[in-house]
Design a protein around this motif. Structure first.
Motif, PDB file in Angstrom:
ATOM      1  N   ASN A 165       2.996 -15.543  38.374  1.00 58.63           N
ATOM      2  CA  ASN A 165       2.413 -14.307  38.899  1.00 58.63           C
ATOM      3  C   ASN A 165       3.208 -13.057  38.553  1.00 58.63           C
ATOM      4  OD1 ASN A 165       0.247 -15.675  40.184  1.00 58.63           O
ATOM      5  ND2 ASN A 165       1.630 -16.273  41.844  1.00 58.63           N
ATOM      6  N   ALA A 167       4.581  -9.877  36.282  1.00 58.21           N
ATOM      7  CA  ALA A 167       3.990  -8.915  35.347  1.00 58.21           C
ATOM      8  C   ALA A 167       4.349  -9.243  33.903  1.00 58.21           C
ATOM      9  CB  ALA A 167       4.457  -7.503  35.696  1.00 58.21           C
ATOM     10  N   ASN A 169       4.175 -12.145  32.624  1.00 57.35           N
ATOM     11  CA  ASN A 169       3.227 -13.160  32.163  1.00 57.35           C
ATOM     12  C   ASN A 169       1.942 -12.436  31.771  1.00 57.35           C
ATOM     13  OD1 ASN A 169       1.827 -15.512  31.624  1.00 57.35           O
ATOM     14  ND2 ASN A 169       1.395 -15.961  33.776  1.00 57.35           N
ATOM     15  N   SER A 170       1.961 -11.883  30.577  1.00 50.70           N
ATOM     16  CA  SER A 170       0.887 -10.984  30.151  1.00 50.70           C
ATOM     17  C   SER A 170       0.569 -11.192  28.675  1.00 50.70           C
ATOM     18  CB  SER A 170       1.318  -9.532  30.392  1.00 50.70           C
ATOM     19  OG  SER A 170       0.467  -8.630  29.729  1.00 50.70           O
ATOM     20  N   THR A 171      -0.669 -10.947  28.324  1.00 46.76           N
ATOM     21  CA  THR A 171      -1.102 -11.079  26.932  1.00 46.76           C
ATOM     22  C   THR A 171      -0.576  -9.957  26.050  1.00 46.76           C
ATOM     23  OG1 THR A 171      -3.165  -9.941  27.483  1.00 46.76           O
ATOM     24  CG2 THR A 171      -3.198 -12.351  27.526  1.00 46.76           C
ATOM     25  N   GLN A 172       0.077  -8.968  26.646  1.00 48.40           N
ATOM     26  CA  GLN A 172       0.632  -7.896  25.804  1.00 48.40           C
ATOM     27  C   GLN A 172       1.858  -8.369  25.019  1.00 48.40           C
ATOM     28  OE1 GLN A 172       2.514  -4.484  27.747  1.00 48.40           O
ATOM     29  NE2 GLN A 172       2.849  -5.709  29.587  1.00 48.40           N
ATOM     30  N   TYR A 173       2.410  -9.533  25.423  1.00 41.42           N
ATOM     31  CA  TYR A 173       3.564 -10.087  24.719  1.00 41.42           C
ATOM     32  C   TYR A 173       3.125 -11.178  23.745  1.00 41.42           C
ATOM     33  CZ  TYR A 173       5.955  -7.660  28.472  1.00 41.42           C
ATOM     34  OH  TYR A 173       6.386  -6.695  29.338  1.00 41.42           O
ATOM     35  N   SER A 176       4.250 -16.094  26.399  1.00 39.36           N
ATOM     36  CA  SER A 176       4.968 -16.232  27.665  1.00 39.36           C
ATOM     37  C   SER A 176       5.164 -17.707  27.990  1.00 39.36           C
ATOM     38  CB  SER A 176       4.196 -15.560  28.804  1.00 39.36           C
ATOM     39  OG  SER A 176       4.152 -14.159  28.630  1.00 39.36           O
TER      40      SER A 176
END
Length: 207
Positions: A165, A167, A169-173, A176
């Motif tokens: 949960n 921040a 853990n995001s598809t912008q990276y 993850s």
């Protein structure tokens, strides 16, 4: 000796039976599962990523990754840095050079990155909460020092290791890896926190 063993029995049983033993965070403690052959679910994903980097299936601007930098504080960096240092000192052959950034001091960051090409470096951002202020400031300082395009940098050069949960853990990276909240930082070296950089730096057999 028997008396000492007897005192250990109850807390050890509580640990193994997944009772709340981390009272400060009201959590169980499951770091030992990372070393159990039947419970190392994270290994296949880690090894596949490591293989993809080593065989150049994962690149930066179609160029092979030439260096790794792990950013973290406390348990997110101390164990991995110590083991990398030991293996390096013992003469293990490096596949990819590595550096560690452990605070947001400008001079520290500049010194650690001085001898690597920033545009050919894979960054591992390690933070359980995703809110560690020193880590976020260090990332911002790297971006500012090298005038990087933030969205490109995140999407092409940054791996995060964090909890579900968070921040981070995001598809912008680029990718993850998820860490269980019940794995304490000081015990996290056999989780993705330590195994990712060890495998990238020295090869998956080290894992």
């Amino acid at each position: 000796v028997q008396s000492y063993i007897g005192k250990l029995q109850e807390p050890l049983t509580s640990l193994i039976n997944k009772k709340i033993v981390n009272l400060s965070e009201n959590e169980t403690a499951t770091h030992h599962d990372c070393r159990h052959p039947s419970k190392r679910d994270h290994l296949n994903e880690l090894k596949q990523f490591i293989q993809d980097v080593h065989n150049h299936s994962i690149t930066i601007n179609e160029k092979p990754i030439k260096a790794i930098c792990q950013i973290g504080i406390g348990g997110s960096i101390n164990g991995p840095q110590t083991i990398c240092h030991c293996l390096d000192s013992w003469g293990y052959k490096k596949k990819i050079p590595f550096v560690f950034i452990s605070n947001h001091d400008e001079a520290h960051i500049a010194s650690e990155l001085a001898n690597i090409n920033i545009h050919e470096t894979l960054f591992i951002i390690a933070s359980k909460s995703g809110k560690t202020i020193e880590v976020s400031k260090a990332v911002s300082e790297i971006i500012n020092q090298h005038s990087l395009n933030e969205s490109f940098f995140y999407a092409n050069q940054c791996i995060t290791i964090t909890t579900e949960n968070s921040a981070l853990n995001s598809t912008q990276y680029l990718k993850s890896f998820i860490l269980n909240t019940s794995i304490g930082g000081r015990y996290s070296t056999t989780s993705p926190i330590g195994l990712l950089i060890l495998g990238l730096a020295f090869g998956e057999s080290v894992i």
